[in-house]
Design a protein around this motif. Structure first.
Motif, PDB file in Angstrom:
ATOM      1  N   SER A  19      38.643  39.934  35.214  1.00 45.90           N
ATOM      2  CA  SER A  19      39.713  39.431  35.596  1.00 45.90           C
ATOM      3  C   SER A  19      40.095  39.138  37.087  1.00 45.90           C
ATOM      4  N   PRO A  20      39.919  37.786  37.524  1.00 45.08           N
ATOM      5  CA  PRO A  20      39.776  37.502  38.872  1.00 45.08           C
ATOM      6  C   PRO A  20      41.279  37.495  39.341  1.00 45.08           C
ATOM      7  N   ASN A  21      42.479  37.236  38.461  1.00 42.28           N
ATOM      8  CA  ASN A  21      43.638  37.282  38.875  1.00 42.28           C
ATOM      9  C   ASN A  21      44.372  38.588  39.102  1.00 42.28           C
ATOM     10  N   ASP A  22      43.834  39.602  38.149  1.00 39.09           N
ATOM     11  CA  ASP A  22      44.259  41.032  38.390  1.00 39.09           C
ATOM     12  C   ASP A  22      43.588  41.397  39.788  1.00 39.09           C
ATOM     13  N   ALA A  23      42.314  41.014  40.030  1.00 39.58           N
ATOM     14  CA  ALA A  23      41.642  41.452  41.484  1.00 39.58           C
ATOM     15  C   ALA A  23      42.487  40.720  42.357  1.00 39.58           C
ATOM     16  N   ALA A  24      42.935  39.604  42.342  1.00 42.55           N
ATOM     17  CA  ALA A  24      43.967  38.973  43.503  1.00 42.55           C
ATOM     18  C   ALA A  24      45.036  39.831  43.669  1.00 42.55           C
ATOM     19  N   THR A  86      33.647  41.556  38.425  1.00 40.74           N
ATOM     20  CA  THR A  86      32.312  41.299  37.860  1.00 40.74           C
ATOM     21  C   THR A  86      32.139  40.625  36.515  1.00 40.74           C
ATOM     22  N   GLY A  87      31.425  39.493  36.337  1.00 38.20           N
ATOM     23  CA  GLY A  87      31.466  38.872  35.109  1.00 38.20           C
ATOM     24  C   GLY A  87      32.344  37.620  35.162  1.00 38.20           C
ATOM     25  N   THR A  88      33.055  37.236  36.342  1.00 38.14           N
ATOM     26  CA  THR A  88      33.809  36.171  36.321  1.00 38.14           C
ATOM     27  C   THR A  88      33.090  34.827  36.600  1.00 38.14           C
ATOM     28  N   THR A  89      31.763  34.955  37.131  1.00 35.81           N
ATOM     29  CA  THR A  89      30.923  33.844  37.113  1.00 35.81           C
ATOM     30  C   THR A  89      29.512  34.171  36.377  1.00 35.81           C
ATOM     31  N   LYS A  90      29.017  33.226  35.926  1.00 32.98           N
ATOM     32  CA  LYS A  90      27.607  33.259  35.430  1.00 32.98           C
ATOM     33  C   LYS A  90      26.619  33.601  36.596  1.00 32.98           C
ATOM     34  N   ARG A  91      25.748  34.922  36.175  1.00 36.05           N
ATOM     35  CA  ARG A  91      24.592  34.998  37.086  1.00 36.05           C
ATOM     36  C   ARG A  91      23.605  34.129  36.827  1.00 36.05           C
ATOM     37  N   ASP A  92      23.417  33.178  38.002  1.00 36.03           N
ATOM     38  CA  ASP A  92      22.361  32.103  38.038  1.00 36.03           C
ATOM     39  C   ASP A  92      21.970  31.676  39.377  1.00 36.03           C
ATOM     40  N   PRO A  93      20.763  31.882  39.816  1.00 35.35           N
ATOM     41  CA  PRO A  93      20.389  31.460  41.012  1.00 35.35           C
ATOM     42  C   PRO A  93      20.389  29.860  41.185  1.00 35.35           C
ATOM     43  N   ASP A  94      20.308  29.100  40.159  1.00 37.94           N
ATOM     44  CA  ASP A  94      20.234  27.777  40.327  1.00 37.94           C
ATOM     45  C   ASP A  94      21.686  26.988  40.624  1.00 37.94           C
ATOM     46  N   PRO A  99      26.954  27.446  38.847  1.00 35.89           N
ATOM     47  CA  PRO A  99      27.369  28.735  38.494  1.00 35.89           C
ATOM     48  C   PRO A  99      28.650  29.366  38.846  1.00 35.89           C
ATOM     49  N   LEU A 100      29.371  28.741  39.990  1.00 26.14           N
ATOM     50  CA  LEU A 100      30.742  29.402  40.555  1.00 26.14           C
ATOM     51  C   LEU A 100      31.573  28.605  40.058  1.00 26.14           C
ATOM     52  N   GLU A 101      31.617  27.624  39.116  1.00 23.94           N
ATOM     53  CA  GLU A 101      32.542  26.689  38.521  1.00 23.94           C
ATOM     54  C   GLU A 101      33.804  27.433  37.931  1.00 23.94           C
ATOM     55  N   PRO A 102      33.578  28.662  37.196  1.00 23.83           N
ATOM     56  CA  PRO A 102      34.854  29.199  36.696  1.00 23.83           C
ATOM     57  C   PRO A 102      35.803  29.759  37.898  1.00 23.83           C
ATOM     58  N   ALA A 103      35.029  29.915  39.258  1.00 22.67           N
ATOM     59  CA  ALA A 103      35.966  30.421  40.244  1.00 22.67           C
ATOM     60  C   ALA A 103      37.096  29.573  40.855  1.00 22.67           C
ATOM     61  N   LYS A 104      36.915  28.154  40.379  1.00 19.15           N
ATOM     62  CA  LYS A 104      38.021  27.210  41.004  1.00 19.15           C
ATOM     63  C   LYS A 104      39.334  27.289  40.607  1.00 19.15           C
ATOM     64  N   ASP A 105      39.485  28.178  39.215  1.00 19.35           N
ATOM     65  CA  ASP A 105      40.607  28.322  38.966  1.00 19.35           C
ATOM     66  C   ASP A 105      41.145  29.909  39.190  1.00 19.35           C
ATOM     67  N   ALA A 106      40.572  30.390  39.981  1.00 20.50           N
ATOM     68  CA  ALA A 106      40.893  31.979  40.260  1.00 20.50           C
ATOM     69  C   ALA A 106      41.919  31.997  41.503  1.00 20.50           C
ATOM     70  N   ARG A 107      42.781  32.442  41.782  1.00 18.23           N
ATOM     71  CA  ARG A 107      43.893  32.514  42.512  1.00 18.23           C
ATOM     72  C   ARG A 107      43.486  32.779  43.930  1.00 18.23           C
ATOM     73  N   ASN A 108      42.500  33.763  44.178  1.00 20.61           N
ATOM     74  CA  ASN A 108      41.798  33.820  45.282  1.00 20.61           C
ATOM     75  C   ASN A 108      40.547  33.499  45.517  1.00 20.61           C
ATOM     76  N   SER A 109      40.408  32.127  45.977  1.00 19.25           N
ATOM     77  CA  SER A 109      38.959  31.572  45.949  1.00 19.25           C
ATOM     78  C   SER A 109      38.265  32.361  47.122  1.00 19.25           C
ATOM     79  N   GLN A 117      31.736  37.824  45.883  1.00 20.68           N
ATOM     80  CA  GLN A 117      32.546  38.211  44.725  1.00 20.68           C
ATOM     81  C   GLN A 117      33.195  39.662  45.052  1.00 20.68           C
ATOM     82  N   ALA A 118      33.687  39.968  45.882  1.00 24.81           N
ATOM     83  CA  ALA A 118      33.899  41.342  46.470  1.00 24.81           C
ATOM     84  C   ALA A 118      35.305  41.300  47.079  1.00 24.81           C
TER      85      ALA A 118
END
Length: 294
Positions: A19-24, A86-94, A99-109, A117-118
């Protein structure tokens, strides 16, 4: 000097879902004006700068012990934020796979753009913590009055944060801090009473919401955690009990000043690396480093 142990002050359950917005939201409890970084730095500087402490040693010892506990509170909030991220984005080194596309909607980028991611030293809106939040006047009465207000404001923010989030991890963290922050409120109330004769305890609780309304706080109060002030040193800062004594203003039970028990706290979560944030070293580099260390 600060004695550090590789433990969290209380156990945090792994979140059911990221939950990125709970984290924010709970970043406010870390780097907000009334967050744990503010309580730590206020009490730390007040203790460092206290003059004439031989005459007012119990007040010095009280502030020093509380300052040390706040260090662990920063750690606790930080881990809760990390676990919620943890788990808000896909673990992918490519990087091409975005892989960070889901983060664009998180309140605290900033959780993704400025860190791995910390947790960060900022508030819920991404404003960085700053030293103007520290009050250290050199006047004991003024500083204690400020500390009492700071803890009451921090408690209000914790209650609001609790009402914003529903994840068990976040609520377990907030519940614990409501209890321990409550100890600090009462401690500063008692210190002001000793210094001035004014019955500050009659003001409590502020806000007018009992910790017993929060299941995650109630479980700690049932164990008596709201009655204990801890001595965060094997031998030093011993005179806080000249202030921290007598009945608790809310339930009338006797408060106690104690060393930390040997089984205090809970294991620190070891969270997996996030390759999509370039956070870990690559496997070959790690093998080489471990080989050199051996």
């Amino acid at each position: 000097m600060i004695l550090r142990m590789d433990r969290l002050q209380t156990e945090l359950p792994m979140p059911k879902n990221p939950s990125p917005n709970d984290a924010a939201a709970i970043q406010e409890l870390l780097g907000g004006k009334y967050g744990e970084m503010s309580t730590l730095m206020n009490y730390t500087f007040q203790s460092f700068n206290m003059r004439g402490r031989k005459e007012i040693r119990p007040f010095y010892d009280l502030i020093a012990n509380i300052a040390t506990e706040e260090y662990g509170h920063i750690e606790l909030v930080s881990y809760a934020i990390n676990m919620l991220l943890t788990g808000t984005t896909k673990r992918d080194p490519d990087p091409v796979a975005a892989p960070l596309e889901p983060a664009k909607d998180a309140r605290n980028s900033y959780h993704y753009l400025a860190s791995g991611q910390a947790a960060l030293p900022c508030d819920s809106m991404g404003n960085w913590w700053n030293g103007s939040y520290v009050t250290c006047t050199g006047n004991l009465k003024a500083d204690l009055l400020f500390n009492f207000n700071l803890e009451c404001q921090a408690r209000a923010n914790k209650i609001r944060a609790y009402e914003m989030v529903s994840d068990p991890c976040a609520r377990a963290m907030v519940g614990y801090l409501l209890v321990r922050g409550g100890v600090h409120i009462v401690a500063y109330a008692k210190a002001l009473e000793k210094l001035t004769g004014v019955n500050v305890g009659k003001l409590l609780p502020i806000p007018d919401v009992s910790n017993k309304k929060f299941p995650e706080a109630r479980v700690h109060e049932e164990k008596g955690l709201h009655l204990k002030l801890y001595q965060f040193s094997p031998e030093d800062y011993t005179q806080a009990n000249k202030i921290w004594n007598g009945p608790h203003p809310e339930d009338g039970k006797e408060v106690t000043f104690e060393h930390l028990p040997k089984d205090f706290g809970a294991p620190v979560p070891d969270l997996a690396a996030e390759p999509q944030l370039n956070a870990p070293l690559d496997a070959d580099t790690m093998k080489d480093i471990l080989k050199k260390m051996k």
